[in-house]
Scaffold this motif. Structure first.
Motif, PDB file in Angstrom:
ATOM      1  N   LEU A 434       0.829  -1.199   0.000  1.00  0.00           N
ATOM      2  CA  LEU A 434       0.000   0.000   0.000  1.00  0.00           C
ATOM      3  C   LEU A 434       0.868   1.255   0.000  1.00  0.00           C
ATOM      4  N   ALA A 435       1.982   1.212   0.743  1.00  0.00           N
ATOM      5  CA  ALA A 435       2.906   2.353   0.761  1.00  0.00           C
ATOM      6  C   ALA A 435       3.551   2.549  -0.611  1.00  0.00           C
ATOM      7  N   ALA A 436       3.907   1.450  -1.267  1.00  0.00           N
ATOM      8  CA  ALA A 436       4.517   1.540  -2.600  1.00  0.00           C
ATOM      9  C   ALA A 436       3.526   2.093  -3.621  1.00  0.00           C
ATOM     10  N   PHE A 437       2.268   1.670  -3.530  1.00  0.00           N
ATOM     11  CA  PHE A 437       1.260   2.166  -4.472  1.00  0.00           C
ATOM     12  C   PHE A 437       1.032   3.667  -4.279  1.00  0.00           C
ATOM     13  N   GLN A 438       1.062   4.105  -3.020  1.00  0.00           N
ATOM     14  CA  GLN A 438       0.919   5.534  -2.751  1.00  0.00           C
ATOM     15  C   GLN A 438       2.104   6.304  -3.338  1.00  0.00           C
ATOM     16  N   LYS A 439       3.281   5.744  -3.215  1.00  0.00           N
ATOM     17  CA  LYS A 439       4.494   6.371  -3.755  1.00  0.00           C
ATOM     18  C   LYS A 439       4.398   6.543  -5.271  1.00  0.00           C
ATOM     19  N   TYR A 440       3.785   5.571  -5.945  1.00  0.00           N
ATOM     20  CA  TYR A 440       3.657   5.615  -7.403  1.00  0.00           C
ATOM     21  C   TYR A 440       2.329   6.233  -7.858  1.00  0.00           C
ATOM     22  N   ASN A 441       1.618   6.859  -6.908  1.00  0.00           N
ATOM     23  CA  ASN A 441       0.335   7.515  -7.219  1.00  0.00           C
ATOM     24  C   ASN A 441      -0.676   6.556  -7.847  1.00  0.00           C
ATOM     25  N   ILE A 442      -0.727   5.369  -7.312  1.00  0.00           N
ATOM     26  CA  ILE A 442      -1.703   4.375  -7.759  1.00  0.00           C
ATOM     27  C   ILE A 442      -2.849   4.352  -6.754  1.00  0.00           C
ATOM     28  N   PRO A 443      -4.062   4.778  -7.136  1.00  0.00           N
ATOM     29  CA  PRO A 443      -5.201   4.736  -6.207  1.00  0.00           C
ATOM     30  C   PRO A 443      -5.616   3.293  -5.928  1.00  0.00           C
ATOM     31  N   VAL A 444      -5.911   3.010  -4.677  1.00  0.00           N
ATOM     32  CA  VAL A 444      -6.155   1.632  -4.247  1.00  0.00           C
ATOM     33  C   VAL A 444      -7.571   1.472  -3.700  1.00  0.00           C
ATOM     34  N   TYR A 445      -8.206   0.358  -4.058  1.00  0.00           N
ATOM     35  CA  TYR A 445      -9.480  -0.041  -3.445  1.00  0.00           C
ATOM     36  C   TYR A 445      -9.182  -1.230  -2.542  1.00  0.00           C
ATOM     37  N   ASN A 446      -9.279  -1.013  -1.232  1.00  0.00           N
ATOM     38  CA  ASN A 446      -8.951  -2.069  -0.272  1.00  0.00           C
ATOM     39  C   ASN A 446      -9.797  -1.909   0.982  1.00  0.00           C
ATOM     40  N   PRO A 447     -11.028  -2.424   0.953  1.00  0.00           N
ATOM     41  CA  PRO A 447     -11.906  -2.280   2.126  1.00  0.00           C
ATOM     42  C   PRO A 447     -11.449  -3.067   3.336  1.00  0.00           C
ATOM     43  N   ARG A 448     -10.440  -3.952   3.182  1.00  0.00           N
ATOM     44  CA  ARG A 448      -9.942  -4.733   4.313  1.00  0.00           C
ATOM     45  C   ARG A 448      -8.608  -4.220   4.840  1.00  0.00           C
ATOM     46  N   SER A 449      -8.267  -2.946   4.526  1.00  0.00           N
ATOM     47  CA  SER A 449      -6.940  -2.448   4.908  1.00  0.00           C
ATOM     48  C   SER A 449      -6.788  -2.318   6.416  1.00  0.00           C
ATOM     49  N   LYS A 450      -7.865  -2.051   7.104  1.00  0.00           N
ATOM     50  CA  LYS A 450      -7.808  -1.941   8.560  1.00  0.00           C
ATOM     51  C   LYS A 450      -8.792  -2.915   9.182  1.00  0.00           C
ATOM     52  N   SER A 451      -8.463  -3.358  10.385  1.00  0.00           N
ATOM     53  CA  SER A 451      -9.405  -4.207  11.082  1.00  0.00           C
ATOM     54  C   SER A 451     -10.579  -3.354  11.555  1.00  0.00           C
ATOM     55  N   PHE A 452     -11.678  -3.999  11.783  1.00  0.00           N
ATOM     56  CA  PHE A 452     -12.921  -3.312  12.128  1.00  0.00           C
ATOM     57  C   PHE A 452     -12.741  -2.363  13.303  1.00  0.00           C
ATOM     58  N   MET A 453     -12.144  -2.860  14.377  1.00  0.00           N
ATOM     59  CA  MET A 453     -12.044  -2.062  15.589  1.00  0.00           C
ATOM     60  C   MET A 453     -10.945  -1.000  15.515  1.00  0.00           C
ATOM     61  N   GLU A 454     -10.115  -1.042  14.512  1.00  0.00           N
ATOM     62  CA  GLU A 454      -9.081  -0.025  14.354  1.00  0.00           C
ATOM     63  C   GLU A 454      -9.543   1.136  13.489  1.00  0.00           C
ATOM     64  N   SER A 455     -10.684   1.000  12.853  1.00  0.00           N
ATOM     65  CA  SER A 455     -11.120   2.026  11.914  1.00  0.00           C
ATOM     66  C   SER A 455     -11.574   3.291  12.647  1.00  0.00           C
ATOM     67  N   GLU A 456     -11.297   4.412  12.027  1.00  0.00           N
ATOM     68  CA  GLU A 456     -11.576   5.721  12.609  1.00  0.00           C
ATOM     69  C   GLU A 456     -13.048   5.897  12.934  1.00  0.00           C
TER      70      GLU A 456
END
Length: 736
Positions: A434-456
Motif C-alpha cells: 500500500l505504501a509503494a502504491f501511494q508512492k507511485y500515485n496508484i489509487p487503491v481499493y482495499n476495504p480490508r486495509s484496517k481491522s474493524f475495531m481499528e477504523s476511525e
C-alpha cells in the motif's frame, strides 16, 4: 412446453458468452437419470449449467417451479442465479408464449440457512415456532450470558481445547470469559455441523464428557429462551425432514401442495456433514433427483465448517443413502484463461504428493482444458523476484504503473488485482504494498486495509457513546483485573477518545453538531436520573443513542462512503444484538444522581469487552464491485468467483497454519454419525491441502496474465512444488 433444440438455440442467443453449450455442459443440462455429480473446474461455466438445467426442467420437462429447490453458498450468488434465470426465461417466453405462465418466484432459491428458516416457518414445525434466530453476535452474547461453559475456568479443560480459543496468550491462567464464550461457540457449532453423536461424547469420559454436558446445557437454554442459532437451525430442519411433519412438503398432498422433485446444490465443495444429510434427506424419494455442482480443488471454507470430503465422496454418500451411484460429469473446459495459465494451475494442483492421496480429490478427475478465445505467444505466466522480500512492493508498483498502464497493456487499474492472504495495512501483510502504491500515485481499493475495531469511524462512534453515558469513562477505571490493574479495554477506550479528538481537530471535518449533542447530553442525563431518589428505568436505550449520534456529522458524511458505511451499519447491528437481550435500557442509580453502576458494569464487562477481546471482523462484502480507476487489493477469499485480466499473487513465502477447524475435524471423527468411511488425515496435512487449494483459486482468477510475486526461494519452494521441473518452470516464464 418447448422442444430441446429450440431451447438450446434460445439459450445460446441470450447468454453472455454468445455461443452454445459444449457437449459435456449439454449432457449435464439434459441428464434425467437421478443423482448427478458435476465436478466443475475454474471457468468451466458451472453457473451457466446450473441455470440452464433449471430452465430445462421448467420449460422442456414441464416441472412446476414449486417442485424445485435451488441452493447456493451466499445471498449474492442466489441473486445472481435469479437474475440469469429471469434473463433467459424472457428469451424462451418470446420463442414460446406457452411459457408465460412459468413463475420463477415459486422456485425455492437461496442459501441453505434461509431456505431452512423459510420452510420451517411455512410448515409451522412445532419445534421452530415463536423462536428468535440468533445471528453471530447474538449467539456470542447468548453463550456469554446463558451457557455455563462461559463460567468454567478449569485450566485442564481449556488446555485440551486451546485450539478453539482465540488469542489466548498466557496459558498459565484460563482464558477470560469472552474468550471462553467465543471458543464455546466454535465447539458447539462444530458439534452440530460435523453431525456428532453427543451420547458417544458423553461415554468417552473426561473432558469430552464435560464438553458434551456443557453442550446439552446450552441447547436446553436455547429451548428455554426460545432461541435458535444457525447451526441448530440446520439440525432442526434435518429433524423436520426425517419426521412425518415433512410428508406434505416432500411428497405433496395431491391438491394444492406440489411434491419436491428436484434438488440442485451449488458450491457443494463447501458443504458440511449435517448439510450433506439434509440434501440426502431432501432427495430421498426415487429417482433421487439431486444435482450437486462444485470443485473440490476450490474448497476454501473449512474454517467456516465446510468439509471437502462431502464433495470428494458424493458417490459414496449416494450409494449409502440411496443404494445407487450418481452420474459423474466433469466440466473440464476453461473459458476464462490463456492456455499457459490453465497449464500452470493444472500442473500446480497435481504436483503435490499430498493432493495425490486417496480421498483428497474427486476420483478420476482429469486436467482442465483451455478453451478460451484468449491466445498469443506472450508469457501469460510470469514472476517478479527480488533477493530481498522488502523490495518486492516497489517492483510490483513499478510494473503496474510503468508497464501495464504505461505500455497500454491495460487501460485502467481495475483491470488487475493484487491478491494476498491478508489485505490488512500492516508490515507483514499488505502494508508495504500500500505504501509503494501511494508512492507511485496508484489509487487503491482495499476495504480490508484496517481491522474493524481499528477504523476511525468505529472508534469515534463508540467514543461518542461512552462520552454520553459515562462522560470521560471515569466509571470504567473502577474495574481491576485479578492482578489489581485496570482491564486492558480501559486503555483501548482511551485510544478511542484520542481518535475522536483527532477527528475534531481536523479543519475539514465538521463536528459542531456532535460537540453540541455530547455537551447537552452530559448536562441533561443527570437531570433524567433525578427521579424521587430511587432507581428507575429511563425512557432511553443504547441503540437509540447510537442512532442519534449517526444522524450527526461527521457520521452522516461517512455514511456516504461505502466502506465506512458498512462498518457503521455493523456497529448498529452489534448494538441491536445487545438490545435483543433487553440489557441496554438506561437505568438510574438508587440515589437518582447518575446512571446505575450495575448497568455500566454490565455494559463495559459484557459488551465493550466483547468488542475488544472477542475479535470483531469486517463483514464479508458480497457485493464486491471494484470501482474504475482503482487498483483492487483483495484477499484470495474475496476474489473467489471473480476474474481479472491480470492477477498478481503475493505472500508466496507464507504457509497456512493449523487451526481449530483442522484439529476438530480429526478430534470429532470418532463421534461423527458418518454413513460412509471418510479418509480423515492429520491436521497438519489438512492445513497443507487447504493452502494448496487457496493458491489454486488465486492462480485460476487470471484471464490474460498471471504474475507471481516472491523471492527466488519463495518461487522455488512454494510454486515450483515437489514433482515439478523447476528449470523448465523458469525457462517457460518471464522473470521481471
Amino acid at each position: 412446453m418447448i422442444n430441446l433444440t429450440t431451447f438450446h438455440s434460445c439459450i445460446a442467443q441470450s447468454n453472455a458468452r454468445g455461443y452454445d453449450l459444449d457437449n459435456k455442459q449439454k449432457e449435464a443440462v439434459e441428464y434425467s437419470g437421478g443423482s448427478l455429480w458435476l465436478i466443475a473446474g475454474p471457468g468451466s461455466g458451472k453457473s451457466e449449467v446450473l441455470v440452464t438445467r433449471t430452465l430445462k426442467l421448467l420449460c422442456v420437462d414441464g416441472v412446476k417451479p414449486r417442485s424445485i429447490l435451488l441452493t447456493t453458498f451466499t445471498q449474492k450468488a442466489a441473486r445472481n442465479l435469479e437474475d440469469r434465470l429471469a434473463t433467459y426465461l424472457v428469451a424462451l417466453q418470446n420463442a414460446d408464449s406457452s411459457l408465460r405462465d412459468v413463475d420463477l418466484a415459486e422456485i425455492r432459491i437461496g442459501t441453505l440457512h434461509s431456505l431452512c428458516n423459510d420452510i420451517l416457518q411455512e410448515y409451522r414445525y412445532p419445534k421452530y415456532q415463536n423462536v428468535r434466530l440468533l445471528d453471530q453476535v447474538e449467539q456470542d452474547l447468548f453463550v456469554y450470558r446463558h451457557a455455563s461453559i462461559a463460567d468454567h475456568q478449569d485450566l485442564n479443560f481449556w488446555t485440551q481445547f486451546a485450539h478453539a480459543v482465540r488469542d489466548w496468550r498466557d496459558k498459565k491462567y484460563p482464558p477470560n470469559k469472552w474468550k471462553r464464550a467465543k471458543a464455546a461457540v466454535t465447539l458447539f457449532n462444530h458439534i452440530v455441523e460435523d453431525y456428532v453423536d453427543v451420547q458417544k461424547m458423553l461415554l468417552a469420559g473426561e473432558n469430552w464428557a464435560t464438553l458434551a454436558g456443557f453442550y446439552q446445557q446450552y441447547t436446553q437454554a436455547l429451548r428455554d429462551k426460545y432461541r435458535c442459532d444457525f447451526a441448530h437451525l440446520q439440525a432442526c430442519f434435518l429433524e423436520f425432514l426425517t419426521s412425518s411433519a415433512s410428508k406434505r412438503f416432500l411428497e405433496g398432498d395431491g391438491q394444492n401442495q406440489l411434491p419436491l422433485l428436484h434438488v440442485l446444490v451449488d458450491e457443494y465443495q463447501d458443504t458440511n456433514p449435517i448439510q450433506e444429510q439434509i440434501y440426502l434427506a431432501l432427495a430421498n424419494q426415487t429417482p433421487h433427483s439431486i444435482t450437486v455442482v462444485g470443485d473440490d480443488d476450490q474448497a476454501l471454507y473449512r474454517f467456516r465448517g465446510g468439509n471437502v470430503s462431502c464433495m470428494v465422496n458424493f458417490d459414496k454418500a449416494c450409494l449409502a443413502a440411496f443404494g445407487v451411484s450418481p452420474k459423474q460429469i466433469q466440466l473440464d473446459k476453461n473459458y476464462r484463461s490463456h492456455s499457459s495459465i490453465v497449464n500452470f494451475f493444472n500442473d500446480y494442483i497435481t504436483s503435490f504428493p499430498e493432493m495425490k492421496t486417496s480421498g483428497v480429490r474427486a476420483p478420476g478427475k482429469n486436467p482442465v482444458n483451455a478453451a478460451s478465445s484468449i491466445t498469443g505467444s506472450y508469457p501469460a505466466v510470469s514472476w517478479i523476484t527480488q533477493k530481498n522480500a522488502g523490495n518486492l512492493p516497489d517492483a510490483v508498483a513499478s510494473l503496474i504503473k510503468n508497464h501495464l498502464i504505461g505500455d497500454g497493456i491495460i487501460s485502467d487499474f481495475s483491470q488487475c488485482v493484487l491478491l494476498m492472504r491478508s489485505a490488512k495495512d500492516s508490515k507483514n501483510n499488505a502494508g508495504l504494498y500500500l505504501a509503494a502504491f501511494q508512492k507511485y500515485n496508484i489509487p487503491v481499493y482495499n476495504p480490508r486495509s484496517k481491522s474493524f475495531m481499528e477504523s476511525e469511524e468505529v472508534q469515534c462512534l463508540l467514543a461518542a457513546l461512552v462520552q454520553v453515558i459515562d462522560r470521560k469513562h471515569t466509571f470504567s477505571y473502577k474495574y481491576k483485573d485479578p492482578t489489581g490493574k485496570p482491564f486492558s479495554w480501559v486503555a483501548t477506550i482511551d485510544e478511542w477518545f484520542k481518535t475522536l479528538d483527532i477527528v475534531r481537530s481536523k479543519s475539514n471535518v465538521v463536528t459542531q453538531q456532535l460537540d453540541d449533542y455530547l455537551k447537552r447530553s452530559n448536562e441533561e442525563l443527570p437531570k433524567l436520573c433525578a427521579f424521587n431518589n430511587q432507581s428507575v428505568f429511563l425512557n432511553l436505550n443504547l441503540l437509540e443513542i447510537i442512532y442519534r449520534i449517526l444522524a450527526l456529522e461527521p457520521f452522516q458524511t461517512w455514511q456516504q462512503e461505502p466502506v465506512r458505511n458498512l462498518r457503521l451499519s455493523k456497529v448498529s447491528r452489534l448494538f441491536d444484538g445487545y438490545h435483543s437481550f433487553k440489557l441496554d435500557g438506561l437505568r438510574s442509580n438508587s440515589d437518582g444522581t447518575d446512571l446505575d453502576p450495575g448497568f455500566l458494569h454490565r455494559f463495559y464487562s459484557m459488551f465493550i469487552s466483547y468488542l475488544i477481546d472477542a475479535g470483531i471482523d469486517d463483514d464479508e462484502d458480497e457485493e464486491v464491485i471494484v470501482p474504475q480507476g482503482y487498483l483492487p487489493v483483495m484477499t484470495i477469499h474475496q476474489a473467489k468467483g471473480l476474474e481479472f485480466p491480470f492477477v498478481l499473487v503475493g505472500q508466496l513465502g507464507k504457509r497456512g497454519e493449523v487451526g481449530a477447524a483442522q484439529i476438530l475435524e480429526r478430534d470429532l471423527e470418532p463421534f461423527r454419525q458418518d454413513i460412509y468411511p471418510r479418509n480423515t488425515r492429520t491436521p497438519e496435512l489438512l492445513a497443507v491441502e487447504d493452502d494448496i487449494r487457496l493458491l489454486y483459486v488465486a492462480y485460476s482468477r487470471a484471464q490474460h496474465g498471471l504474475i507471481l510475486v516472491g523471492t527466488q526461494d519463495h518461487i522455488k519452494n512454494h510454486v515450483a512444488a515437489p514433482g515439478r521441473n523447476y528449470t523448465n518452470f523458469r525457462q517457460n516464464t518471464l522473470v521481471i
